[in-house]
Design a protein around this motif. Structure first.
Motif, PDB file in Angstrom:
ATOM      1  N   TYR A 112       0.854  -1.179   0.000  1.00  0.00           N
ATOM      2  CA  TYR A 112       0.000   0.000   0.000  1.00  0.00           C
ATOM      3  C   TYR A 112       0.896   1.236   0.000  1.00  0.00           C
ATOM      4  CZ  TYR A 112      -4.055   2.877   0.504  1.00  0.00           C
ATOM      5  OH  TYR A 112      -5.040   3.799   0.238  1.00  0.00           O
ATOM      6  N   LYS A 113       0.606   2.183  -0.923  1.00  0.00           N
ATOM      7  CA  LYS A 113       1.440   3.362  -1.093  1.00  0.00           C
ATOM      8  C   LYS A 113       0.701   4.636  -0.676  1.00  0.00           C
ATOM      9  CE  LYS A 113       4.031   1.326  -4.943  1.00  0.00           C
ATOM     10  NZ  LYS A 113       4.565   1.528  -6.316  1.00  0.00           N
ATOM     11  N   ILE A 114       1.386   5.436   0.142  1.00  0.00           N
ATOM     12  CA  ILE A 114       0.829   6.693   0.639  1.00  0.00           C
ATOM     13  C   ILE A 114       1.730   7.843   0.203  1.00  0.00           C
ATOM     14  CG2 ILE A 114       0.261   8.030   2.711  1.00  0.00           C
ATOM     15  CD1 ILE A 114      -0.148   5.279   4.131  1.00  0.00           C
ATOM     16  N   TYR A 115       1.135   8.867  -0.370  1.00  0.00           N
ATOM     17  CA  TYR A 115       1.871  10.082  -0.723  1.00  0.00           C
ATOM     18  C   TYR A 115       1.505  11.152   0.292  1.00  0.00           C
ATOM     19  CZ  TYR A 115       3.576  14.111  -3.395  1.00  0.00           C
ATOM     20  OH  TYR A 115       4.236  15.251  -3.789  1.00  0.00           O
ATOM     21  N   ASN A 116       2.423  11.456   1.212  1.00  0.00           N
ATOM     22  CA  ASN A 116       2.180  12.390   2.300  1.00  0.00           C
ATOM     23  C   ASN A 116       2.844  13.728   1.986  1.00  0.00           C
ATOM     24  OD1 ASN A 116       3.169  12.608   5.805  1.00  0.00           O
ATOM     25  ND2 ASN A 116       1.346  13.399   4.801  1.00  0.00           N
ATOM     26  N   ASN A 117       2.018  14.665   1.559  1.00  0.00           N
ATOM     27  CA  ASN A 117       2.535  15.953   1.136  1.00  0.00           C
ATOM     28  C   ASN A 117       1.420  16.985   1.209  1.00  0.00           C
ATOM     29  OD1 ASN A 117       3.848  18.103  -0.535  1.00  0.00           O
ATOM     30  ND2 ASN A 117       5.302  16.467  -0.999  1.00  0.00           N
ATOM     31  N   LYS A 118       1.782  18.234   1.290  1.00  0.00           N
ATOM     32  CA  LYS A 118       0.773  19.301   1.301  1.00  0.00           C
ATOM     33  C   LYS A 118       0.241  19.596  -0.103  1.00  0.00           C
ATOM     34  CE  LYS A 118       1.173  20.090   5.717  1.00  0.00           C
ATOM     35  NZ  LYS A 118       0.097  19.649   6.637  1.00  0.00           N
ATOM     36  N   ILE A 119       1.077  19.300  -1.108  1.00  0.00           N
ATOM     37  CA  ILE A 119       0.728  19.590  -2.500  1.00  0.00           C
ATOM     38  C   ILE A 119       0.515  18.275  -3.244  1.00  0.00           C
ATOM     39  CG2 ILE A 119       1.439  20.737  -4.632  1.00  0.00           C
ATOM     40  CD1 ILE A 119       0.997  22.642  -2.289  1.00  0.00           C
ATOM     41  N   ASN A 121       0.290  15.522  -6.223  1.00  0.00           N
ATOM     42  CA  ASN A 121       1.072  15.181  -7.411  1.00  0.00           C
ATOM     43  C   ASN A 121       0.146  14.445  -8.370  1.00  0.00           C
ATOM     44  OD1 ASN A 121       2.736  14.030  -9.354  1.00  0.00           O
ATOM     45  ND2 ASN A 121       4.396  13.588  -7.938  1.00  0.00           N
ATOM     46  N   PRO A 122      -0.266  15.093  -9.467  1.00  0.00           N
ATOM     47  CA  PRO A 122      -1.223  14.453 -10.378  1.00  0.00           C
ATOM     48  C   PRO A 122      -0.701  13.168 -11.009  1.00  0.00           C
ATOM     49  CG  PRO A 122      -0.319  16.453 -11.354  1.00  0.00           C
ATOM     50  CD  PRO A 122       0.124  16.435  -9.931  1.00  0.00           C
ATOM     51  N   LEU A 123       0.627  13.002 -11.059  1.00  0.00           N
ATOM     52  CA  LEU A 123       1.201  11.784 -11.636  1.00  0.00           C
ATOM     53  C   LEU A 123       1.041  10.586 -10.701  1.00  0.00           C
ATOM     54  CD1 LEU A 123       4.491  13.226 -13.179  1.00  0.00           C
ATOM     55  CD2 LEU A 123       2.250  12.926 -14.256  1.00  0.00           C
ATOM     56  N   LEU A 124       0.752  10.869  -9.433  1.00  0.00           N
ATOM     57  CA  LEU A 124       0.587   9.798  -8.446  1.00  0.00           C
ATOM     58  C   LEU A 124      -0.871   9.598  -8.034  1.00  0.00           C
ATOM     59  CD1 LEU A 124       3.597  10.623  -6.066  1.00  0.00           C
ATOM     60  CD2 LEU A 124       3.498   8.871  -7.853  1.00  0.00           C
ATOM     61  N   PHE A 125      -1.766  10.397  -8.572  1.00  0.00           N
ATOM     62  CA  PHE A 125      -3.146  10.426  -8.092  1.00  0.00           C
ATOM     63  C   PHE A 125      -3.816   9.055  -8.139  1.00  0.00           C
ATOM     64  CE2 PHE A 125      -7.738  11.023  -8.708  1.00  0.00           C
ATOM     65  CZ  PHE A 125      -8.035  11.748  -7.564  1.00  0.00           C
ATOM     66  N   VAL A 131      -2.277  12.003   1.286  1.00  0.00           N
ATOM     67  CA  VAL A 131      -2.570  12.412   2.657  1.00  0.00           C
ATOM     68  C   VAL A 131      -1.851  13.726   2.929  1.00  0.00           C
ATOM     69  CG1 VAL A 131      -2.350  11.828   5.099  1.00  0.00           C
ATOM     70  CG2 VAL A 131      -2.824  10.022   3.435  1.00  0.00           C
ATOM     71  N   THR A 132      -2.604  14.757   3.278  1.00  0.00           N
ATOM     72  CA  THR A 132      -2.015  16.087   3.494  1.00  0.00           C
ATOM     73  C   THR A 132      -1.647  16.329   4.956  1.00  0.00           C
ATOM     74  OG1 THR A 132      -4.213  17.076   3.790  1.00  0.00           O
ATOM     75  CG2 THR A 132      -3.291  17.069   1.560  1.00  0.00           C
ATOM     76  N   TYR A 133      -2.170  15.532   5.870  1.00  0.00           N
ATOM     77  CA  TYR A 133      -1.900  15.737   7.301  1.00  0.00           C
ATOM     78  C   TYR A 133      -0.445  15.415   7.645  1.00  0.00           C
ATOM     79  CZ  TYR A 133      -6.987  15.169   7.248  1.00  0.00           C
ATOM     80  OH  TYR A 133      -8.324  15.278   6.957  1.00  0.00           O
ATOM     81  N   LYS A 178      10.210   5.646   0.854  1.00  0.00           N
ATOM     82  CA  LYS A 178      10.954   5.440  -0.382  1.00  0.00           C
ATOM     83  C   LYS A 178      10.444   6.395  -1.453  1.00  0.00           C
ATOM     84  CE  LYS A 178      12.268   1.956  -3.815  1.00  0.00           C
ATOM     85  NZ  LYS A 178      12.098   0.548  -4.280  1.00  0.00           N
ATOM     86  N   ASP A 179      11.349   7.203  -1.998  1.00  0.00           N
ATOM     87  CA  ASP A 179      11.005   8.102  -3.113  1.00  0.00           C
ATOM     88  C   ASP A 179       9.765   8.949  -2.821  1.00  0.00           C
ATOM     89  OD1 ASP A 179      13.129   6.982  -4.499  1.00  0.00           O
ATOM     90  OD2 ASP A 179      11.861   5.470  -5.455  1.00  0.00           O
ATOM     91  N   GLU A 180       9.764   9.630  -1.705  1.00  0.00           N
ATOM     92  CA  GLU A 180       8.669  10.529  -1.290  1.00  0.00           C
ATOM     93  C   GLU A 180       7.397   9.799  -0.883  1.00  0.00           C
ATOM     94  OE1 GLU A 180       8.929  14.762  -3.274  1.00  0.00           O
ATOM     95  OE2 GLU A 180       8.598  13.253  -4.836  1.00  0.00           O
ATOM     96  N   LEU A 181       7.429   8.490  -0.852  1.00  0.00           N
ATOM     97  CA  LEU A 181       6.237   7.721  -0.506  1.00  0.00           C
ATOM     98  C   LEU A 181       6.440   6.972   0.811  1.00  0.00           C
ATOM     99  CD1 LEU A 181       5.325   6.089  -3.953  1.00  0.00           C
ATOM    100  CD2 LEU A 181       4.457   8.232  -2.988  1.00  0.00           C
TER     101      LEU A 181
END
Length: 246
Positions: A112-119, A121-125, A131-133, A178-181
């Protein structure tokens, strides 16, 4: 009669899941249509299990029985020439007559992959849970330890499921960056409906501070879905591997 085992990858974004259903695009139907065209007769395949709409696979397994003269190693090439771009047959091998992709499976590995960032990334959508928190990664890592071993995971099964035996064993549950994820790897002897997604959602809730570490044993023992965290969305989930007796 040959029994052929297929290893399959797919991008689940534009599918209504693995299993054939009326008026919906499914992975199983696309593969069966292609096999039927190649074999010139209706072919049905057995999958190792279902994946939901939006869920991806790196190593889904299926098998089918048929008499044919084509070399088995040529089947992926023939199928991939007919299949849409979001499905790929990675391998085809002949297996014993009694092999069944679902009934002989001894375990599975999910990612399971989580992208935790305030902004965003449409390439990862379509491929991660955005998750912005702010998340406490160390608490989330510590929380994974509570799930390892044999437990009744009814609290982590989608409401309305008809499964009676909800005891499962998680052999490994690892969370790392790993790699921002944030990558969650779960390996076990089986998983209930939405179990990995609910565990992932629960870990996110731990990271946010909504669920405390000391409450996890109570949540597991309660066998009540409402006690656990939210269900993480499907696009972050990947069926990575299916295990069989060696």
């Amino acid at each position: 009669m040959k029994n052929v085992k297929l290893t399959i990858q797919y991008d689940g974004t534009n599918f209504s899941g693995w299993q054939i259903q009326p008026n919906a695009r499914t992975v199983q139907e696309e593969i069966e249509k292609a096999l039927t065209k190649i074999m010139k007769k209706p072919i049905k395949i057995n999958g190792s299990g279902r994946t939901d709409a939006g869920v991806h696979a790196m190593g889904q397994i299926a098998n089918f029985y048929e008499e044919f003269t084509m070399p088995i190693e040529k089947i992926p090439i023939a199928l991939n020439a007919l299949l849409p771009q979001d499905i790929s047959i990675r391998e085809a091998v002949e297996v014993p007559r009694d092999f069944h992709a679902r009934y002989n499976a001894k375990g599975k590995k999910y990612i399971y992959k989580i992208y935790n960032n305030k902004i965003r990334n449409p390439l990862l959508f379509n491929y991660t849970y955005f998750v912005t928190y702010d998340l406490d990664l160390e608490k989330m890592k510590e929380a994974t330890n509570y799930f390892i071993g044999e437990h009744n995971f009814k609290s982590f099964m989608a409401s309305g499921s008809s499964i009676v035996n909800t005891v499962r064993t998680i052999h490994e549950l690892n969370l790392y960056e790993k790699d921002e994820l944030l990558i969650l790897e779960a390996k076990g002897n089986g998983f209930l409906y939405n179990m990995v997604r609910i565990i992932a959602g629960t870990l996110v809730d731990v990271g946010r501070g909504k669920i405390k570490l000391k409450d996890l044993p109570v949540i597991i023992k309660s066998c009540k879905r409402e006690k656990a965290g939210h269900t993480a969305p499907p696009q972050g989930l990947y069926l990575a591997k299916v295990f069989y007796q060696s």
